[in-house]
Enzyme design. Structure first.
Site, short mmCIF file in Angstrom:
data_model
loop_
_atom_site.label_atom_id
_atom_site.label_comp_id
_atom_site.label_asym_id
_atom_site.label_seq_id
_atom_site.Cartn_x
_atom_site.Cartn_y
_atom_site.Cartn_z
N LYS A 156 3.95 9.62 9.04
CA LYS A 156 4.56 8.06 10.06
C LYS A 156 4.97 8.67 11.30
O LYS A 156 4.97 10.22 11.66
CB LYS A 156 3.98 7.25 10.11
CG LYS A 156 2.51 6.60 9.09
CD LYS A 156 2.45 4.85 9.19
CE LYS A 156 1.21 5.18 7.99
NZ LYS A 156 1.10 3.71 7.29
N TYR A 193 0.45 -1.04 -0.13
CA TYR A 193 0.08 0.54 0.54
C TYR A 193 1.10 1.28 -0.27
O TYR A 193 2.00 1.21 0.53
CB TYR A 193 -1.19 -0.04 1.06
CG TYR A 193 -1.33 1.46 1.76
CD1 TYR A 193 -3.04 1.30 0.62
CD2 TYR A 193 -1.87 2.01 2.12
CE1 TYR A 193 -3.52 2.57 0.55
CE2 TYR A 193 -2.51 3.21 2.32
CZ TYR A 193 -3.17 3.21 1.96
OH TYR A 193 -3.97 4.97 1.69
N ASP A 226 9.71 2.82 -0.55
CA ASP A 226 8.17 4.07 0.50
C ASP A 226 8.39 3.65 2.22
O ASP A 226 8.12 2.25 2.45
CB ASP A 226 6.60 3.44 0.05
CG ASP A 226 5.59 4.59 1.05
OD1 ASP A 226 6.17 4.46 1.55
OD2 ASP A 226 4.68 3.34 0.34
#
Ligand SMILES: *Cc1c(COP(=O)(O)O)cnc(C)c1O
Length: 435
Positions: free
Chosen positions: A273, A142, A245
């Site tokens: 995050k 994702y 990523d």
């Protein structure tokens, strides 16, 4: 009715599904989601006054636990001086400098407000830089919810997306034009041979590979080092851009992120995050010659009203300062390892098919005999057994992600005794449900 239940009923009237991000709903495990009112350290309290040990950590950001006093103080001080200027501030430079120092593959970085923005911008940049359209991603990874990346994308989509649309190159969400999805080639994770073949066939058209260097959105899948090395070698050989990523893995698996852990230097990287410490902040960065293609220097457009927001940057700087403490990652990793080993031993004792593994401060729990290595293996796991485990642990005050397709997280605030209490609760559940 509990207060959680009544809030959920009310929420559903004016918020689709009652939640502002689908993974928060308890759709795959059943029941009403908990509404939270307060967090401190490793624990948080829901609207019914029940306290939980938190293994979600806001889905990754809370590496220091909830409401760390130094982060809260930094946020309060910044807020008192102004919430946003829409003009540069010195703290943005400090954060960019710090990111470039801790992650040597970054010559330059640009700050944005979400991981989705970071990955979307990084692939636009890779396409602009190479003048090519084709993007390679891996099944179950994702990378946020931009159109090009909602093709065979894990976790929330595994639970809620259009499963019928899971054919190669077709979108895993409604509303994504097939014309856009066709530029995304999806390959199996940990399959260097498939990657080599794709480059042999279409190498001259491939703009970039985007990869989670430790996959954390289809539960946790550890990378085979040879697979990451193949991604690096093939992109270099064919003039494509390698994008790591690291929105989840960045500063989560180690101080130098996954690229430091595995010794691979990507061309571009994305972060989110942890670097926002719980505030909306993310970044993308990498090689100078590529980053200089972004506006205002180059022709690839990217912008944001709240990018580099002073309050978010203050939270990020305070967090990145604290994670540089001596022994920080050794301790974090030891807690995650303690959890995985303890849960596995408890399951074995009671004949439950279960295993677990961690990479730094992130972990995966699997109702299988051995840890899965790709998407197909993950989706073969026993999701009903996970649902029972989830509710038993929730009831006992241990909060895990409400899906079998999510990685979990420990924070620096989790103590050895905290982890032991979770293992004991899991053992009670395994004893009741095992052979
Ligand atoms: C969470 C995540 C994103 C998206 O970040 P948001 O801030 O939710 O938009 C992108 N990539 C990875 C690997 C993630 O884990």
């Amino acid at each position: 009715m509990t207060r959680n239940q009544s809030l959920f009923e009310r929420a559903q009237r004016h918020i689709p599904g009652g939640v502002n991000s689908p993974v928060r709903a308890f759709r795959s495990v059943g029941g009403a989601p908990c509404f939270f009112v307060k967090g401190q350290g490793a624990r948080f309290i829901d609207a019914d006054g029940k306290e939980y040990l938190d293994y979600v950590g806001s889905w990754g950001p809370l590496i220091l636990g909830h409401a760390h006093p130094e982060v809260v103080a930094a946020v309060q001080a910044a807020a008192a001086d102004g919430l946003s200027f829409g003009a540069p501030i010195e703290a943005e430079i400090e954060l960019a400098e710090l990111l470039c120092r801790l992650v040597p593959s970054l010559d330059m970085a640009r700050l944005v407000s979400s991981g989705t923005e970071a990955t979307m911008s990084a692939i636009r940049l890779a396409r602009g830089y190479t003048g090519r359209d084709l993007l390679i991603k891996f099944e179950g990874c994702y990378h946020g919810h931009s159109d090009s990346l909602l093709v065979k994308a894990g976790s929330g989509l595994l639970t809620f997306g259009d499963r019928a649309g899971l054919a190669q190159g077709s979108p895993s969400s409604g509303g994504v034009p097939a014309d856009i999805a066709k530029h995304t080639l999806v390959l199996p994770y940990n399959d260097a041979a498939a990657l080599t073949e794709a480059f042999a066939r279409q190498g001259g058209q491939i703009a970039a590979i985007i990869i989670e260097p430790v996959a954390g959105n289809m539960n946790l899948i550890a990378p085979e080092p040879a697979f990451l090395a193949a991604a690096r070698a093939l992109t270099a050989q064919h003039g494509a851009v390698l994008i790591f990523d690291e929105v989840m893995t960045g500063f989560r698996v180690g101080l130098h992120s996954a690229q430091g852990l595995y010794g691979i230097t990507p061309d571009l990287s994305t972060f989110g995050k942890v670097i926002g410490g719980g505030m909306p902040l993310a970044a993308f960065g990498g090689r100078r010659d590529i980053m200089e293609k972004i506006a205002p220097l180059g022709s690839v457009y990217q912008a944001g009203t709240l990018s580099g927001n002073p309050v978010a940057v203050a939270a990020g700087l305070a967090t990145l300062k604290l994670i540089q403490a001596k022994g920080f990652y050794e301790n974090l990793t030891a807690r995650a390892r303690q959890l995985c080993a303890g849960l596995t031993a408890a399951a074995q004792k009671h004949g439950v098919a279960f295993c677990a593994q961690n990479v730094g401060g992130m972990f995966g729990l699997y109702f299988t005999q051995t840890p899965p290595t790709n998407f197909a293996e993950v989706t073969a796991a026993d999701t009903e057994a996970f649902g029972r485990f989830f509710h038993a642990l929730l009831n006992a005050g241990h909060y895990f992600a409400p899906s079998a397709f999510e990685a979990g997280f420990v924070s620096a605030a989790h103590t050895e005794a905290d982890i032991a209490s979770t293992i004991a609760a899991a053992e009670a559940h395994f004893a009741a449900t095992g052979r």
